[in-house]
Design a protein around this motif. Sequence first.
Motif, PDB file in Angstrom:
ATOM      1  N   MET A  98      22.856 -80.948  16.550  1.00  0.00           N
ATOM      2  CA  MET A  98      24.144 -80.245  17.102  1.00  0.00           C
ATOM      3  C   MET A  98      24.051 -79.721  18.307  1.00  0.00           C
ATOM      4  SD  MET A  98      27.198 -80.754  15.916  1.00  0.00           S
ATOM      5  CE  MET A  98      27.918 -81.029  17.280  1.00  0.00           C
ATOM      6  N   GLY A  99      22.814 -78.954  18.665  1.00  0.00           N
ATOM      7  CA  GLY A  99      22.701 -78.315  19.858  1.00  0.00           C
ATOM      8  C   GLY A  99      22.539 -79.365  21.018  1.00  0.00           C
ATOM      9  N   ALA A 100      21.645 -80.604  20.701  1.00  0.00           N
ATOM     10  CA  ALA A 100      21.754 -81.532  21.688  1.00  0.00           C
ATOM     11  C   ALA A 100      23.254 -82.230  21.993  1.00  0.00           C
ATOM     12  CB  ALA A 100      20.745 -82.580  21.078  1.00  0.00           C
ATOM     13  N   PHE A 101      24.027 -82.307  21.127  1.00  0.00           N
ATOM     14  CA  PHE A 101      25.420 -82.990  21.199  1.00  0.00           C
ATOM     15  C   PHE A 101      26.165 -81.888  22.203  1.00  0.00           C
ATOM     16  CE2 PHE A 101      29.856 -84.056  20.377  1.00  0.00           C
ATOM     17  CZ  PHE A 101      29.571 -85.415  20.757  1.00  0.00           C
ATOM     18  N   HIS A 102      26.171 -80.487  21.694  1.00  0.00           N
ATOM     19  CA  HIS A 102      26.897 -79.591  22.453  1.00  0.00           C
ATOM     20  C   HIS A 102      26.096 -79.600  24.015  1.00  0.00           C
ATOM     21  CE1 HIS A 102      29.281 -78.164  19.559  1.00  0.00           C
ATOM     22  NE2 HIS A 102      28.297 -77.348  18.917  1.00  0.00           N
ATOM     23  N   ALA A 103      24.854 -79.811  24.204  1.00  0.00           N
ATOM     24  CA  ALA A 103      24.451 -79.634  25.625  1.00  0.00           C
ATOM     25  C   ALA A 103      24.853 -80.760  26.205  1.00  0.00           C
ATOM     26  CB  ALA A 103      23.119 -79.887  25.538  1.00  0.00           C
ATOM     27  N   ASP A 104      25.144 -81.905  25.730  1.00  0.00           N
ATOM     28  CA  ASP A 104      25.630 -83.343  26.119  1.00  0.00           C
ATOM     29  C   ASP A 104      27.147 -83.086  26.907  1.00  0.00           C
ATOM     30  OD1 ASP A 104      25.105 -86.072  26.796  1.00  0.00           O
ATOM     31  OD2 ASP A 104      27.135 -86.236  25.928  1.00  0.00           O
ATOM     32  N   SER A 105      27.868 -82.480  25.914  1.00  0.00           N
ATOM     33  CA  SER A 105      29.097 -82.094  26.114  1.00  0.00           C
ATOM     34  C   SER A 105      29.463 -81.079  27.191  1.00  0.00           C
ATOM     35  CB  SER A 105      30.112 -81.512  24.952  1.00  0.00           C
ATOM     36  OG  SER A 105      29.972 -82.264  23.887  1.00  0.00           O
ATOM     37  N   ILE A 106      28.671 -80.112  27.338  1.00  0.00           N
ATOM     38  CA  ILE A 106      28.744 -79.013  28.402  1.00  0.00           C
ATOM     39  C   ILE A 106      28.287 -79.853  29.734  1.00  0.00           C
ATOM     40  CG2 ILE A 106      27.634 -76.977  29.561  1.00  0.00           C
ATOM     41  CD1 ILE A 106      29.622 -76.328  27.346  1.00  0.00           C
ATOM     42  N   ALA A 107      27.358 -80.748  29.671  1.00  0.00           N
ATOM     43  CA  ALA A 107      26.989 -81.219  31.150  1.00  0.00           C
ATOM     44  C   ALA A 107      27.640 -82.298  31.422  1.00  0.00           C
ATOM     45  CB  ALA A 107      25.486 -81.669  30.729  1.00  0.00           C
ATOM     46  N   ARG A 108      28.410 -83.210  30.708  1.00  0.00           N
ATOM     47  CA  ARG A 108      29.116 -84.220  30.936  1.00  0.00           C
ATOM     48  C   ARG A 108      30.685 -84.219  30.822  1.00  0.00           C
ATOM     49  NH1 ARG A 108      24.364 -88.329  28.483  1.00  0.00           N
ATOM     50  NH2 ARG A 108      23.223 -88.201  30.161  1.00  0.00           N
ATOM     51  N   ARG A 109      31.085 -83.463  29.877  1.00  0.00           N
ATOM     52  CA  ARG A 109      32.666 -83.389  29.578  1.00  0.00           C
ATOM     53  C   ARG A 109      33.371 -81.974  29.780  1.00  0.00           C
ATOM     54  NH1 ARG A 109      29.568 -86.605  26.002  1.00  0.00           N
ATOM     55  NH2 ARG A 109      29.465 -84.953  24.411  1.00  0.00           N
ATOM     56  N   VAL A 110      32.740 -81.123  29.982  1.00  0.00           N
ATOM     57  CA  VAL A 110      33.520 -79.635  29.932  1.00  0.00           C
ATOM     58  C   VAL A 110      33.592 -79.581  31.562  1.00  0.00           C
ATOM     59  CG1 VAL A 110      33.613 -77.409  29.296  1.00  0.00           C
ATOM     60  CG2 VAL A 110      32.716 -79.064  27.601  1.00  0.00           C
ATOM     61  N   PRO A 111      34.632 -79.653  32.191  1.00  0.00           N
ATOM     62  CA  PRO A 111      34.850 -79.207  33.398  1.00  0.00           C
ATOM     63  C   PRO A 111      34.546 -77.542  33.652  1.00  0.00           C
ATOM     64  CG  PRO A 111      36.814 -80.433  32.710  1.00  0.00           C
ATOM     65  CD  PRO A 111      35.918 -80.148  31.729  1.00  0.00           C
ATOM     66  N   GLY A 112      34.044 -77.178  34.880  1.00  0.00           N
ATOM     67  CA  GLY A 112      33.969 -75.870  35.051  1.00  0.00           C
ATOM     68  C   GLY A 112      32.785 -75.233  34.207  1.00  0.00           C
TER      69      GLY A 112
END
Length: 371
Positions: free
Chosen positions: A25-39
């Motif tokens: 789950m941490g890896a998926f959250h990391a991917d989200s922050i890095a690639r899909r969460v603006p700002g």
Amino acid sequence: MAYITQHSAGVPAPVRIGLIGSGWMGAFHADSIARRVPGAVLAAIADPNVESAGALAWSLGAGKVTPNAEDILADPEIDAVIIASPARFHSSLIAQAAAAGKHVFCEKPAGQGLEELDAALAAVQASGVHFQVGFNRRYAEDFLAAKKDLSAGVAGTPQLLRSLTRDPGNGSIPNAARVPAWTIFLETLIHDFDTLNWFNEGAEPVEVYAVADALVEPGLRDQGFLDTAVVTIRYSNGAIAVAEANFSALYGYDIRGEVFGSKGMVQAGRATETAARRFTSEGMSADTPRLNVELFRQAYTDELADFAAAVRARRDGLPPSSADVTVTPGASDARRALAMALACIESVKHGAPAPVPAPAASTVASAGEKS
């Protein structure tokens, strides 16, 4: 030729986030922050498995890796943390992060006992940081639409509620013997408890009666392993709810919710991946999701976008965002769901209904919920 100079005036600085725990789950959250969460920016990753964390950081452009969470908490450049470590560390890390002035997003459960969680939430309240727990179903499009309908009174007064979680499987559970005790309540049904609480807003869970067994892996029953459970919940407004879970649905990942009330019914979730159906000589068929990150991909992204926006608002002194319904799951939501999970454990142990511990004092229960 003259280049055009781009200015960043008026553009807020990104929210710099450190990840604690880089497992599934941490890896998926990391991917989200890095690639899909603006700002938002993934600034650092902490995990005892430095090799794995380093590979993840390299793939996502995070500049810092450490085996120690304390390094992230001491980093003045980091605004907030995502806690995705094993659950037994959650409360302690929440308290440490709050003491360090870091805003906190914590995967569920936020603790494994009410005493440790209350201490962590007291630290959150004392520091004034924003706190959010990972109840991602609130951000799923259909569950949010159902919540808006309920808030608008479409179903009237809730009378019967239902929520279910059926994890995909093939009839057996890999590494079942290593699954921590009571996982079905503390890490699976805790999502359903929050969904039911959210759908029945304003009411408190009063009593639970839980029945659980090892039906997928009956050979582990004597070791205390549980893979199937049904819970009946009574609420302070008289509503009755049922939550159920199973760890091996052969047809795919199945998450649904329902509220039946005095004026009608509202439902959310479906077992199929899309509304498309196939009708052939072999019968009717449809595709189904097989992973949580498939079914809730957008919800996982949106919960982190909500978190980053709340952190930015606090950091930059901006007014909190407004919404038609309450979405962000905060301290009282984390505690209420955990209290229900712990009551279920007591119910199974004694084979009888168990009271749900009363909410904590309001000053602690509301910690971190003002965005």
